[in-house]
Design a protein around this motif. Sequence first.
Motif, mmCIF file in Angstrom:
data_model
loop_
_atom_site.group_PDB
_atom_site.id
_atom_site.type_symbol
_atom_site.label_atom_id
_atom_site.label_comp_id
_atom_site.label_asym_id
_atom_site.label_seq_id
_atom_site.Cartn_x
_atom_site.Cartn_y
_atom_site.Cartn_z
ATOM 1 N N LYS A 105 -2.925 10.722 -5.893
ATOM 2 C CA LYS A 105 -3.119 9.395 -6.491
ATOM 3 C C LYS A 105 -3.959 9.478 -7.757
ATOM 4 O O LYS A 105 -3.655 8.817 -8.756
ATOM 5 C CB LYS A 105 -3.775 8.444 -5.491
ATOM 6 C CG LYS A 105 -3.972 7.044 -6.053
ATOM 7 C CD LYS A 105 -4.206 6.011 -4.986
ATOM 8 C CE LYS A 105 -4.341 4.631 -5.603
ATOM 9 N NZ LYS A 105 -4.211 3.561 -4.600
ATOM 10 N N THR B 181 -5.822 5.681 0.138
ATOM 11 C CA THR B 181 -4.576 6.451 0.232
ATOM 12 C C THR B 181 -4.247 6.720 1.710
ATOM 13 O O THR B 181 -5.084 6.521 2.595
ATOM 14 C CB THR B 181 -4.695 7.781 -0.537
ATOM 15 O OG1 THR B 181 -5.816 8.499 -0.026
ATOM 16 C CG2 THR B 181 -4.869 7.540 -2.028
ATOM 17 N N GLN B 182 -3.027 7.192 1.951
ATOM 18 C CA GLN B 182 -2.555 7.433 3.319
ATOM 19 C C GLN B 182 -3.496 8.373 4.087
ATOM 20 O O GLN B 182 -3.848 8.116 5.237
ATOM 21 C CB GLN B 182 -1.136 8.004 3.281
ATOM 22 C CG GLN B 182 -0.547 8.343 4.635
ATOM 23 C CD GLN B 182 -0.299 7.115 5.513
ATOM 24 O OE1 GLN B 182 -0.067 6.014 5.019
ATOM 25 N NE2 GLN B 182 -0.365 7.299 6.818
ATOM 26 N N ASP B 183 -3.891 9.488 3.437
ATOM 27 C CA ASP B 183 -4.755 10.457 4.140
ATOM 28 C C ASP B 183 -6.131 9.850 4.441
ATOM 29 O O ASP B 183 -6.716 10.125 5.493
ATOM 30 C CB ASP B 183 -4.878 11.768 3.328
ATOM 31 C CG ASP B 183 -5.372 11.541 1.901
ATOM 32 O OD1 ASP B 183 -5.067 10.476 1.305
ATOM 33 O OD2 ASP B 183 -6.055 12.424 1.353
ATOM 34 N N ASN C 227 0.837 -1.197 0.000
ATOM 35 C CA ASN C 227 0.000 0.000 0.000
ATOM 36 C C ASN C 227 0.878 1.254 0.000
ATOM 37 O O ASN C 227 2.012 1.222 0.463
ATOM 38 C CB ASN C 227 -0.922 0.002 1.220
ATOM 39 C CG ASN C 227 -0.152 -0.052 2.529
ATOM 40 O OD1 ASN C 227 0.564 -1.015 2.773
ATOM 41 N ND2 ASN C 227 -0.272 0.968 3.352
ATOM 42 N N GLU C 228 0.294 2.346 -0.502
ATOM 43 C CA GLU C 228 1.058 3.592 -0.585
ATOM 44 C C GLU C 228 1.207 4.231 0.791
ATOM 45 O O GLU C 228 0.280 4.230 1.582
ATOM 46 C CB GLU C 228 0.378 4.551 -1.552
ATOM 47 C CG GLU C 228 0.684 4.152 -2.987
ATOM 48 C CD GLU C 228 -0.476 4.436 -3.923
ATOM 49 O OE1 GLU C 228 -1.434 5.108 -3.502
ATOM 50 O OE2 GLU C 228 -0.406 3.971 -5.071
ATOM 51 N N ARG C 229 2.391 4.771 1.048
ATOM 52 C CA ARG C 229 2.678 5.282 2.386
ATOM 53 C C ARG C 229 2.524 6.798 2.504
ATOM 54 O O ARG C 229 2.364 7.305 3.601
ATOM 55 C CB ARG C 229 4.112 4.897 2.792
ATOM 56 C CG ARG C 229 4.421 3.401 2.663
ATOM 57 C CD ARG C 229 3.660 2.564 3.678
ATOM 58 N NE ARG C 229 3.577 1.154 3.298
ATOM 59 C CZ ARG C 229 4.491 0.228 3.571
ATOM 60 N NH1 ARG C 229 5.571 0.557 4.217
ATOM 61 N NH2 ARG C 229 4.320 -1.031 3.189
ATOM 62 N N THR D 166 1.269 9.037 -0.547
ATOM 63 C CA THR D 166 0.376 9.646 -1.538
ATOM 64 C C THR D 166 -1.008 9.927 -0.965
ATOM 65 O O THR D 166 -1.599 9.067 -0.320
ATOM 66 C CB THR D 166 0.223 8.684 -2.741
ATOM 67 O OG1 THR D 166 1.490 8.107 -3.023
ATOM 68 C CG2 THR D 166 -0.307 9.399 -3.951
ATOM 69 N N ASN D 167 -1.519 11.120 -1.198
ATOM 70 C CA ASN D 167 -2.891 11.412 -0.787
ATOM 71 C C ASN D 167 -3.823 11.254 -1.994
ATOM 72 O O ASN D 167 -3.385 10.986 -3.106
ATOM 73 C CB ASN D 167 -3.001 12.794 -0.114
ATOM 74 C CG ASN D 167 -2.643 13.933 -1.061
ATOM 75 O OD1 ASN D 167 -2.849 13.842 -2.278
ATOM 76 N ND2 ASN D 167 -2.116 15.013 -0.507
ATOM 77 N N ARG D 168 -5.114 11.397 -1.747
ATOM 78 C CA ARG D 168 -6.104 11.091 -2.796
ATOM 79 C C ARG D 168 -5.936 11.944 -4.058
ATOM 80 O O ARG D 168 -5.873 11.382 -5.158
ATOM 81 C CB ARG D 168 -7.526 11.193 -2.214
ATOM 82 C CG ARG D 168 -8.665 11.054 -3.211
ATOM 83 C CD ARG D 168 -8.622 9.805 -4.082
ATOM 84 N NE ARG D 168 -8.593 8.566 -3.314
ATOM 85 C CZ ARG D 168 -8.346 7.367 -3.846
ATOM 86 N NH1 ARG D 168 -8.092 7.245 -5.157
ATOM 87 N NH2 ARG D 168 -8.328 6.286 -3.081
ATOM 88 N N PRO D 169 -5.837 13.292 -3.945
ATOM 89 C CA PRO D 169 -5.666 14.074 -5.189
ATOM 90 C C PRO D 169 -4.398 13.663 -5.946
ATOM 91 O O PRO D 169 -4.406 13.572 -7.171
ATOM 92 C CB PRO D 169 -5.553 15.525 -4.691
ATOM 93 C CG PRO D 169 -6.125 15.526 -3.310
ATOM 94 C CD PRO D 169 -5.958 14.160 -2.753
ATOM 95 N N ARG E 100 7.892 12.412 8.186
ATOM 96 C CA ARG E 100 8.386 11.807 6.941
ATOM 97 C C ARG E 100 7.665 12.376 5.716
ATOM 98 O O ARG E 100 8.274 12.692 4.712
ATOM 99 C CB ARG E 100 8.256 10.283 7.017
ATOM 100 C CG ARG E 100 9.410 9.624 7.802
ATOM 101 C CD ARG E 100 9.313 8.101 7.872
ATOM 102 N NE ARG E 100 8.402 7.683 8.921
ATOM 103 C CZ ARG E 100 7.206 7.149 8.753
ATOM 104 N NH1 ARG E 100 6.759 6.907 7.531
ATOM 105 N NH2 ARG E 100 6.442 6.850 9.767
#
Lengths: 203, 203
Positions: A86, B119-121, A77-79, A81-84, A123
């Motif tokens: 992605k 996603t992370q957020d 899974n992505e650590r 990246t946020n939704r926009p 981070r």
Amino acid sequence: MTLNLENEKRSENTMSKSYRLFTFTGGNEGVWEIIRTVTVIGDHWPPAERLAVRADEGRVAEGSANSVWELRGITSNERYTNRPEKDTLRQRQEGLGRPSSTLAALIPIRKKMTWWTMTQDERRAVFEEQSKHIGIGLTYLPAIARRLHHCRDLSEREPFDFLTWFEFAPESETAFDRMLEELRRSPEWDYVDWEIDIRLRRV
Amino acid sequence: MTLNLENEKRSENTMSKSYRLFTFTGGNEGVWEIIRTVTVIGDHWPPAERLAVRADEGRVAEGSANSVWELRGITSNERYTNRPEKDTLRQRQEGLGRPSSTLAALIPIRKKMTWWTMTQDERRAVFEEQSKHIGIGLTYLPAIARRLHHCRDLSEREPFDFLTWFEFAPESETAFDRMLEELRRSPEWDYVDWEIDIRLRRV
């Protein structure tokens, strides 16, 4: 059963649903010729002639007879990246395995312990707000295709924390080099203590 | 070499610097008696008499002769905690191995694929802003000590995504049960599709 992806007709899309663990073997087998092996930061890494990439179905690969080195990594899974981010990445990126992508790079990286003891917000701040890691990558899409493999949580004894695999056409090689330069100048790279840059050509 | 922690005099503090990969074996060996094994969500998990916990120095454990099941997990960097939360946690929490902590729980959990593709957020929002996972845990410090082990990136074939190990004194058992109830009522638990609750007593 070890599948040799290079002889399979499956699409990357199908693969990514089924397989997460990949083994990269430097030796004298595989469809990728190793053009050069450069130590960017840290200890020397032994050169080899060819690279083979295998999906291992969760099994630890048996070292092949003629291998010089073997590295494993797992997609996850992505650590950060946020939704926009992605959604933008998804719109622009293309998959691995494009016929025009005859060049590739495998870049193993290890980060310092100070990176790993930072909290998630710290981070992320270094990774994106300060270093524009996602932003820089976006600039080079869709020319550069990429798959990130995590190593650090496979065991306590993996030499690297990440293996990133890149594929691109020869006309995008200069752009690829520029992208690496940008990333290596960023504050995130203060936390990198081992980086090898392995360049490849499909044969 | 496999170290049996239960026979070692090392402090948890020393251990946590050296070892990240732990193996939990349900069978007829180990200092922890299994009082009960409850399936909270999903498939049945076989009960056993005793639990042994070992630090494996990165090696895949050989299944012991009399084991009923064996689970592995690796401690890793924090995925959601931010700096203020971490500082508060650090001030209040105590380590494993307190003599008064004669009760323990091992809670293996698997989350749905929808969790892992967020996603992370989005995951952080469910985890803390909606579910108060860290906030709920804080309320029960220092009575409940805890160590989180990740399984999902050890291989493609681990049955669970996380193993959480809790230790507490008998007088904190009711509080521990209340904490689990609070967590299980939270929106985060909509993403849990397998959860086993294994309760133990030190013998």
